[in-house]
Design a protein around this motif. Structure first.
Motif, PDB file in Angstrom:
ATOM      1  N   ARG A 161      -8.939  -2.364   0.571  1.00 32.78           N
ATOM      2  CA  ARG A 161      -7.876  -3.071   0.465  1.00 32.78           C
ATOM      3  C   ARG A 161      -7.798  -3.851  -0.564  1.00 32.78           C
ATOM      4  O   ARG A 161      -6.998  -3.432  -1.977  1.00 32.78           O
ATOM      5  CB  ARG A 161      -6.574  -3.668   1.305  1.00 32.78           C
ATOM      6  N   LEU A 162      -8.123  -4.889  -0.809  1.00 33.80           N
ATOM      7  CA  LEU A 162      -8.934  -5.909  -2.200  1.00 33.80           C
ATOM      8  C   LEU A 162      -9.386  -4.856  -3.465  1.00 33.80           C
ATOM      9  O   LEU A 162      -8.517  -4.835  -4.249  1.00 33.80           O
ATOM     10  CB  LEU A 162      -9.646  -6.636  -1.904  1.00 33.80           C
ATOM     11  N   ILE A 163     -10.595  -3.700  -3.105  1.00 36.75           N
ATOM     12  CA  ILE A 163     -10.385  -3.816  -4.052  1.00 36.75           C
ATOM     13  C   ILE A 163      -9.130  -2.213  -4.717  1.00 36.75           C
ATOM     14  O   ILE A 163      -9.315  -2.108  -5.851  1.00 36.75           O
ATOM     15  CB  ILE A 163     -11.411  -2.717  -4.104  1.00 36.75           C
ATOM     16  N   TYR A 164      -9.071  -1.910  -4.051  1.00 35.41           N
ATOM     17  CA  TYR A 164      -7.169  -0.738  -4.474  1.00 35.41           C
ATOM     18  C   TYR A 164      -6.703  -1.714  -4.917  1.00 35.41           C
ATOM     19  O   TYR A 164      -6.466  -1.391  -6.265  1.00 35.41           O
ATOM     20  CB  TYR A 164      -6.948  -0.902  -2.927  1.00 35.41           C
ATOM     21  N   THR A 165      -6.260  -3.058  -5.077  1.00 36.35           N
ATOM     22  CA  THR A 165      -5.102  -3.559  -5.684  1.00 36.35           C
ATOM     23  C   THR A 165      -5.695  -3.722  -6.994  1.00 36.35           C
ATOM     24  O   THR A 165      -5.075  -3.786  -8.170  1.00 36.35           O
ATOM     25  CB  THR A 165      -4.972  -4.745  -4.630  1.00 36.35           C
ATOM     26  N   LEU A 166      -6.768  -4.727  -6.932  1.00 37.46           N
ATOM     27  CA  LEU A 166      -7.617  -4.737  -8.140  1.00 37.46           C
ATOM     28  C   LEU A 166      -7.770  -3.641  -9.082  1.00 37.46           C
ATOM     29  O   LEU A 166      -7.284  -3.624 -10.476  1.00 37.46           O
ATOM     30  CB  LEU A 166      -8.900  -5.293  -8.062  1.00 37.46           C
TER      31      LEU A 166
ATOM     32  N   LYS B 279      -5.784  -0.931  -8.418  1.00 36.90           N
ATOM     33  CA  LYS B 279      -4.132  -0.668  -9.582  1.00 36.90           C
ATOM     34  C   LYS B 279      -3.795  -1.804 -10.426  1.00 36.90           C
ATOM     35  O   LYS B 279      -3.121  -1.345 -11.839  1.00 36.90           O
ATOM     36  CB  LYS B 279      -3.401  -0.643  -8.226  1.00 36.90           C
ATOM     37  N   LEU B 280      -4.419  -3.089 -10.681  1.00 33.92           N
ATOM     38  CA  LEU B 280      -3.829  -3.567 -11.934  1.00 33.92           C
ATOM     39  C   LEU B 280      -4.219  -3.927 -12.821  1.00 33.92           C
ATOM     40  O   LEU B 280      -4.534  -4.648 -13.859  1.00 33.92           O
ATOM     41  CB  LEU B 280      -3.888  -5.175 -10.881  1.00 33.92           C
ATOM     42  N   ARG B 281      -5.369  -2.642 -12.708  1.00 29.60           N
ATOM     43  CA  ARG B 281      -6.912  -2.971 -13.612  1.00 29.60           C
ATOM     44  C   ARG B 281      -7.151  -3.922 -14.041  1.00 29.60           C
ATOM     45  O   ARG B 281      -7.058  -4.232 -15.628  1.00 29.60           O
ATOM     46  CB  ARG B 281      -6.190  -2.133 -14.967  1.00 29.60           C
ATOM     47  N   LEU B 282      -7.530  -5.188 -13.714  1.00 31.63           N
ATOM     48  CA  LEU B 282      -8.636  -5.935 -13.803  1.00 31.63           C
ATOM     49  C   LEU B 282      -9.814  -5.689 -13.921  1.00 31.63           C
ATOM     50  O   LEU B 282     -10.479  -4.793 -13.150  1.00 31.63           O
ATOM     51  CB  LEU B 282      -8.477  -7.216 -12.573  1.00 31.63           C
ATOM     52  N   PRO B 283     -10.463  -6.936 -14.324  1.00 30.28           N
ATOM     53  CA  PRO B 283     -11.855  -6.430 -14.831  1.00 30.28           C
ATOM     54  C   PRO B 283     -12.789  -6.507 -13.651  1.00 30.28           C
ATOM     55  O   PRO B 283     -13.040  -7.639 -12.682  1.00 30.28           O
ATOM     56  CB  PRO B 283     -12.156  -7.305 -16.145  1.00 30.28           C
ATOM     57  N   LEU B 284     -13.545  -5.770 -13.304  1.00 32.26           N
ATOM     58  CA  LEU B 284     -14.220  -5.315 -12.456  1.00 32.26           C
ATOM     59  C   LEU B 284     -15.755  -4.583 -12.391  1.00 32.26           C
ATOM     60  O   LEU B 284     -15.436  -3.536 -13.341  1.00 32.26           O
ATOM     61  CB  LEU B 284     -13.796  -4.882 -10.777  1.00 32.26           C
TER      62      LEU B 284
ATOM     63  N   MET C  70       0.934  -1.147  -0.108  1.00 33.35           N
ATOM     64  CA  MET C  70       0.143  -0.045   0.323  1.00 33.35           C
ATOM     65  C   MET C  70       0.924   0.748   0.206  1.00 33.35           C
ATOM     66  O   MET C  70       1.810   0.813   0.910  1.00 33.35           O
ATOM     67  CB  MET C  70      -0.983   0.307   1.363  1.00 33.35           C
ATOM     68  N   LYS C  71       0.537   1.993  -0.961  1.00 37.55           N
ATOM     69  CA  LYS C  71       1.342   3.672  -0.611  1.00 37.55           C
ATOM     70  C   LYS C  71       0.805   4.511  -0.013  1.00 37.55           C
ATOM     71  O   LYS C  71      -0.339   3.691   1.040  1.00 37.55           O
ATOM     72  CB  LYS C  71       0.592   4.152  -2.499  1.00 37.55           C
ATOM     73  N   LEU C  72       1.829   5.554   0.683  1.00 37.37           N
ATOM     74  CA  LEU C  72       1.618   6.259   2.010  1.00 37.37           C
ATOM     75  C   LEU C  72       1.252   7.653   1.549  1.00 37.37           C
ATOM     76  O   LEU C  72       0.781   8.133  -0.472  1.00 37.37           O
ATOM     77  CB  LEU C  72       3.165   6.427   2.346  1.00 37.37           C
ATOM     78  N   PHE C  73       0.053   8.277   2.010  1.00 38.17           N
ATOM     79  CA  PHE C  73      -0.262   8.937   1.793  1.00 38.17           C
ATOM     80  C   PHE C  73       0.156  10.653   2.438  1.00 38.17           C
ATOM     81  O   PHE C  73       0.981  10.707   3.455  1.00 38.17           O
ATOM     82  CB  PHE C  73      -2.117   9.479   1.719  1.00 38.17           C
ATOM     83  N   GLU C  74      -0.307  12.110   2.037  1.00 34.20           N
ATOM     84  CA  GLU C  74       0.598  13.538   2.720  1.00 34.20           C
ATOM     85  C   GLU C  74      -0.721  13.907   3.018  1.00 34.20           C
ATOM     86  O   GLU C  74      -1.462  14.350   1.884  1.00 34.20           O
ATOM     87  CB  GLU C  74       1.723  13.665   2.414  1.00 34.20           C
TER      88      GLU C  74
END
Length: 386
Positions: free
Chosen positions: A110-115, A117-122, A1-5
């Motif tokens: 977190r799961l949806i974030y990764t999906l 990011k990977l640009r999987l069909p959703l 997971m990335k960090l934010f500011e």
């Protein structure tokens, strides 16, 4: 997971934060920009400092403190890109259920974030009859005819069911111990079950199926009998040489889902290592092979740096955990056949037509089904894959 500011004070922010711990600013996650932004009220809507020309609303689930994602003000849906996949949530009149649901949502987001990011069909069920949906059910749900039926965590026809008890840390740890598992987490459940979902979409009835059978085995093997044999006789004596877990050894479907989950563990953790600017450089004579600087994007990288980086990172993390008297963070071994399986999954994901990244104002589905039931399931699945 990335960090934010924080855009106001520069404070480091984490994905689930709803307020900056330094300046107290309200925060919201902007899916299109993949960032956590300070948001300020602007009449009945909110202005995001990361995108001040647009106006947003909080997802309707923010009222339960289970979601911090924003919805474009011109969208008809009240729910964000993650919550629109909810089909059934627990009875919210019970305070304990809200606490457990919050844990489920943190893992699911977190799961949806990764999906994404990977640009999987959703797709949701409104957009596709076989789209992704989630049922979060009480462990003693009732079928429509009033009869009791146990709720099993699993996947069937695009619907991922999670037993609410899995959000009880003590209960989940008890089950982990009874089943002799080295690892059992909510996020792990989500990543495993989504593996079944994408097997149906990326492998079944596609050009990937024959290669899948070469790598994982023939999924036409009797599934129920395979599970029965696994529970009665345990895994093969040499399972570590070919499988990432004992459960993976019982059937090719489970092998794929377990390996898929581990691929997601790797991607997310390596992104975190990159966000913190970590590097591994063992101060021993033979430590050169483990020297790694995590300066690559695991969502876009080739498989080789992902595997090499993961091995280096987990060796270091396991050593740190032992220094604290804790079990290994990653108590698994990636034998060569497992690396081959991870490579197959990596290639399948990278060769899948990319889902278009959302524009600043993406088109909205006109439907969201969000049912609140107390111990009564809208559907009970007689057959699950896991």
């Amino acid at each position: 997971m990335k960090l934010f500011e924080c855009q106001k004070c520069g404070q480091l922010l984490h994905f689930e934060n709803t307020r900056c711990e330094s300046c107290g600013s309200q925060l919201g996650y902007l899916r299109a920009r993949e960032t956590l932004s300070v948001v300020e009220p602007d009449g009945d809507v909110w202005r995001a400092l990361a995108e001040p020309e647009r106006r947003y609303r909080f997802c309707a689930n923010a009222q339960y403190d289970v979601c911090n994602w924003m919805v474009d003000d011109d969208r008809p849906s009240d729910y964000c890109a993650a919550c629109r996949h909810n089909q059934t949530v627990p009875d919210l009149s019970i305070a304990e259920n809200i606490v457990r649901w919050r844990k489920l949502e943190f893992a699911k987001h977190r799961l949806i974030y990764t999906l994404l990011k990977l640009r999987l069909p959703l797709a949701t069920r409104a957009e596709d009859p076989d789209g992704l949906a989630f049922d979060f059910l009480h462990p003693e749900a009732l079928s429509p005819d009033g009869t009791a039926a146990p709720v099993m965590t699993g996947h069937a026809s695009g619907v991922i069911t999670i037993n609410l008890d899995e959000a009880d840390d003590a209960q989940r740890e008890r089950i982990r111990t009874e089943m002799g598992e080295p690892y059992r987490t909510l996020l792990g459940h989500f990543r495993h079950e989504i593996g079944h979902y994408y097997w149906d979409r990326l492998i079944a009835d596609t050009d990937n199926l024959e290669k899948f059978r070469e790598v994982f085995g023939d999924e036409r093997r009797d599934y129920a009998e395979a599970l029965k044999q696994n529970y009665e006789n345990g895994p093969p004596a040499n399972w570590q040489e070919n499988f990432v877990s004992t459960y993976a050894s019982c059937h090719p479907w489970e092998d794929f889902a377990e390996t898929w989950a581990h691929y997601f563990h790797m991607i997310d953790t390596l992104e975190t290592a990159r966000a913190f600017g970590l590097s591994v450089r063992p101060r021993v004579a033979a430590g050169g092979d483990l020297a790694t600087k995590f300066d690559f994007d695991p969502h876009r990288a080739a498989i080789e740096p992902i595997i090499d980086g993961w091995v280096s990172l987990t060796i270091a993390a396991n050593a740190i955990n032992r220094s604290m008297g804790l079990p290994d963070l990653y108590p698994f071994v990636l034998a060569p056949p497992i690396v081959t399986k991870l490579t197959f999954i990596h290639d399948c994901i990278r060769s899948t037509p990319r889902q278009k990244q959302p524009s600043a104002r993406p088109p909205a589905p006109d439907w969201h089904k969000f049912s609140r039931i107390g111990g009564i399931a809208s559907k009970i699945f007689a057959k699950v894959q896991a």
